[in-house]
Design an enzyme around this catalytic site. Structure first.
Site, PDB file in Angstrom:
ATOM      1  CB  ALA A 198       1.586 -23.889   3.006  1.00 52.78           C
ATOM      2  CE  LYS A 228       4.757 -21.679   5.404  1.00 53.85           C
ATOM      3  NZ  LYS A 228       4.013 -21.233   6.599  1.00 53.85           N
ATOM      4  CG  PHE A 231       3.957 -27.688   9.265  1.00 52.84           C
ATOM      5  CD1 PHE A 231       5.302 -27.886   8.986  1.00 52.84           C
ATOM      6  CD2 PHE A 231       3.589 -26.526   9.926  1.00 52.84           C
ATOM      7  CE1 PHE A 231       6.249 -26.947   9.363  1.00 52.84           C
ATOM      8  CE2 PHE A 231       4.537 -25.582  10.301  1.00 52.84           C
ATOM      9  CZ  PHE A 231       5.863 -25.788  10.009  1.00 52.84           C
ATOM     10  CG  ASP A 232       5.736 -27.283  13.428  1.00 49.29           C
ATOM     11  OD1 ASP A 232       4.990 -26.642  12.676  1.00 49.29           O
ATOM     12  OD2 ASP A 232       6.834 -26.848  13.808  1.00 49.29           O
ATOM     13  CG  HIS A 235      10.276 -26.979  17.045  1.00 48.19           C
ATOM     14  ND1 HIS A 235       9.046 -27.486  17.356  1.00 48.19           N
ATOM     15  CD2 HIS A 235      10.109 -26.256  15.913  1.00 48.19           C
ATOM     16  CE1 HIS A 235       8.167 -27.102  16.454  1.00 48.19           C
ATOM     17  NE2 HIS A 235       8.784 -26.345  15.564  1.00 48.19           N
ATOM     18  CG  ASP A 237      -1.043 -27.365   4.949  1.00 46.27           C
ATOM     19  OD1 ASP A 237      -0.801 -26.341   4.277  1.00 46.27           O
ATOM     20  OD2 ASP A 237      -0.522 -27.571   6.065  1.00 46.27           O
ATOM     21  CE1 TYR A 283     -13.682  -4.417  12.935  1.00 46.40           C
ATOM     22  CE2 TYR A 283     -15.776  -5.156  12.009  1.00 46.40           C
ATOM     23  CZ  TYR A 283     -14.762  -5.292  12.946  1.00 46.40           C
ATOM     24  OH  TYR A 283     -14.821  -6.279  13.882  1.00 46.40           O
TER      25      TYR A 283
HETATM   26  N1  PM9 Z   1       5.466 -23.386   8.041  1.00 46.47           N
HETATM   27  C1  PM9 Z   1       7.813 -23.234   7.986  1.00 46.47           C
HETATM   28  O1  PM9 Z   1       8.867 -22.650   8.296  1.00 46.47           O
HETATM   29  C2  PM9 Z   1       6.536 -21.570   9.376  1.00 46.47           C
HETATM   30  C3  PM9 Z   1       6.435 -21.896  10.778  1.00 46.47           C
HETATM   31  S1  PM9 Z   1       7.666 -22.846  11.528  1.00 46.47           S
HETATM   32  C4  PM9 Z   1       9.093 -21.901  11.403  1.00 46.47           C
HETATM   33  O2  PM9 Z   1       7.824 -24.225   7.247  1.00 46.47           O
HETATM   34  C5  PM9 Z   1       2.478 -25.913   6.485  1.00 46.47           C
HETATM   35  C6  PM9 Z   1       2.744 -27.006   5.523  1.00 46.47           C
HETATM   36  C7  PM9 Z   1       3.475 -25.078   6.895  1.00 46.47           C
HETATM   37  C8  PM9 Z   1       3.194 -24.027   7.837  1.00 46.47           C
HETATM   38  C9  PM9 Z   1       4.191 -23.165   8.323  1.00 46.47           C
HETATM   39  C10 PM9 Z   1       1.845 -23.887   8.286  1.00 46.47           C
HETATM   40  C11 PM9 Z   1       1.464 -22.816   9.230  1.00 46.47           C
HETATM   41  C12 PM9 Z   1       0.897 -24.764   7.840  1.00 46.47           C
HETATM   42  N2  PM9 Z   1       1.224 -25.741   6.963  1.00 46.47           N
HETATM   43  O3  PM9 Z   1       3.149 -20.214   9.675  1.00 46.47           O
HETATM   44  O4  PM9 Z   1       0.839 -20.169  10.522  1.00 46.47           O
HETATM   45  O5  PM9 Z   1       4.708 -25.254   6.419  1.00 46.47           O
HETATM   46  O6  PM9 Z   1       1.318 -19.179   8.327  1.00 46.47           O
HETATM   47  O7  PM9 Z   1       1.404 -21.598   8.587  1.00 46.47           O
HETATM   48  C13 PM9 Z   1       6.535 -22.740   8.465  1.00 46.47           C
HETATM   49  P1  PM9 Z   1       1.712 -20.212   9.332  1.00 46.47           P
END
Ligand code: PM9
Length: 474
Positions: free
Chosen positions: A232, A273, A139-140, A466, A230, A87
């Protein structure tokens, strides 16, 4: 600069005219299901013409997302066996922490279960109602978290990044003039922080140059505001810098990554990613005080700060994934594979965003259906029709995703209305992309005379609509 890049990719590093040899062998396979046209029509109708609502077992080639859909390596699976599930003080956490510190040069690491949890943590701490977060097309989930805290996003992407055409090598760049005007106008108290998303998912997986990161950082320093990344798709971004930016061709991806992060106060990371794992993320920081402020919030929402919602196994796999993702042969194949699909579609006359991004090919919905009005969701329609044509699932990154203005409630009409075909890492082969190309070309041909699109059947009233809304044909 860019022509050099295309030359390299069109001739292939290993085969003349045939693209890239896959730098791995396949050990485990997962069968693919093919449905009949009648079945596909039934399934997408039942899903309310929203591909998020389909069952994955009804999809033949799943290009919905590259997030959490990578194939793990034998080394990652092996590492999972030594996951420490303590933990507090898990050995696996310290391994992950050391990997992030060495890779990104950021000393303080807070694990989270995925990227949006890191965003939530950052925005809970830094964003006050009425504050701005300037950046390159957020990003969304990023935008939603900022708005949830009462903040607002300011899109400072360069104008070249808002059109599907043009050969600009770094369409993810921020417009320095626009950013400076925003910082000057608002003053540092009204700016929560500046955010660079690399690569910029929402405008086509487009990279940001090191020159631009440095220029943004200089402005942040001048106006005394923090700069976050960000991260990713940081490795794909670094690969584009190596291939396209003057002076970096001889540098290793690891060196470029170090340089990218050296300008930042911290980063949010969706390891789903470029961490090459099904689940996981983190927030990494330079400032100890900020780190100490955020730790209790991590404990409250994610879990103890040495696991943050992940198992020891997850952290082991991520630590290993972060090492594999910066390997040049992996990135060469990865980005080359995306470009292969892009070239096939372009050759067949499908309107795609160029240059091709790092993780996906983006189809320009408004060109795919030239006569469908902009407010009838042409990109969403393309997703539906491509699924119907051959069970290929893409996703809309356009007018539906853009949602409504939080202040006026009006639908936002984004610069680009795109259907994204995101490529999972190490999952599909060239033959799969030949199939995808055939299906997309078929849907494109059939849609040529089309004049009407979609409207909402039930629009999810708030949040990220969406994912859950349903549609009807106009
Ligand atoms: N991106 C993508 O498909 C997964 C969610 S929508 C289907 O592109 C960026 C640049 C992203 C992103 C997720 C996140 C959020 C943050 N920044 O999905 O929470 O492209 O791990 O990350 C998706 P998490």
């Amino acid at each position: 600069m860019l022509s050099h890049f295309f030359l390299l990719h069109s001739s292939g590093a290993r085969f003349k005219n045939r693209g890239f040899m896959i730098p791995f062998r396949i050990k485990v396979v997962e069968p693919i299901r093919f449905l009949s046209l009648k079945e596909r029509e039934q399934k997408i109708g039942d899903a309310g013409l929203n591909v998020f609502r389909l069952k994955s077992s009804d999809v033949t080639i799943d290009l919905l997302t590259d997030s959490g859909t990578s194939a793990m390596s034998n080394a990652q699976w092996a590492a999972m066996m030594i996951g420490d599930e303590a933990y507090a003080g898990s050995t696996s956490f310290f391994k992950l922490e050391k990997t992030v510190q060495e890779l990104m040069g950021l000393p303080f690491v807070i694990p989270t279960h995925q990227g949006r949890a890191a965003e939530q943590l950052l925005d809970f701490t830094l964003v006050k109602p009425g504050q701005m977060v300037p950046g390159n097309t957020h990003f969304d989930t990023t935008k939603a978290h900022i708005e949830f805290r009462g903040g607002r996003c300011v899109d400072c992407t360069i104008k070249e990044g808002k059109t599907p055409e043009g050969e600009h090598p770094f369409k993810g760049n921020l417009d320095i003039q626009t950013l400076e005007t925003c910082l000057k106008k608002e003053g540092s108290e009204k700016i929560a922080y500046v955010l660079i998303t690399m690569t910029c998912n929402s405008n086509g997986g487009q990279p940001v140059s090191l020159e631009n990161i440095a220029a943004v950082a200089a402005l942040c320093k001048k106006f005394k505001v923090k700069l976050f990344l960000d991260a990713a798709r940081f490795a794909e971004n670094a690969y584009f810098i190596q291939q396209r930016e003057k002076g970096f061709y001889e540098k290793s991806i690891g060196e470029i990554v170090q340089r990218m992060f050296s300008f930042a106060d911290g980063c949010t990371m969706s390891a789903k990613k470029d961490g090459l794992v099904p689940i996981g993320g983190f927030l990494a920081l330079r400032d100890k005080i900020l780190f100490e402020t955020m730790k209790p919030h991590d404990i409250l929402f994610e879990g103890f700060y040495t696991y943050g919602g992940m198992s020891g196994m997850d952290m082991e796999a991520m630590a290993q994934g972060l090492k594999e993702v910066i390997q040049k042969d992996y990135l060469e194949h990865r980005v080359g594979q995306v470009a292969y699909l892009g070239r096939r579609l372009k050759k067949g006359g499908v309107p795609v965003v160029e240059p091709f991004g790092g993780h996906a090919i983006f189809i320009d919905g408004r060109e795919f259906y030239k006569n469908v009005p902009k407010d009838q969701f042409p990109a969403q329609l393309a997703c539906v029709e491509i699924y119907k044509e051959g069970g290929v699932r893409g996703v809309e990154v356009g007018a539906c995703l853009a949602g409504r203005d939080p202040d006026t409630g009006k639908n936002i009409m984004p610069a680009l209305d795109l259907c994204r075909l995101a490529i999972p890492r190490r999952v599909y082969t060239q033959e799969h992309f030949d199939y995808v190309a055939e299906i997309v070309l078929g849907a494109h041909e059939k849609g040529k005379g089309r004049k009407t699109g979609l409207k909402f059947d039930q629009e999810t009233p708030q949040g990220i609509r969406h994912f859950t809304s349903t549609f009807k044909y106009v």
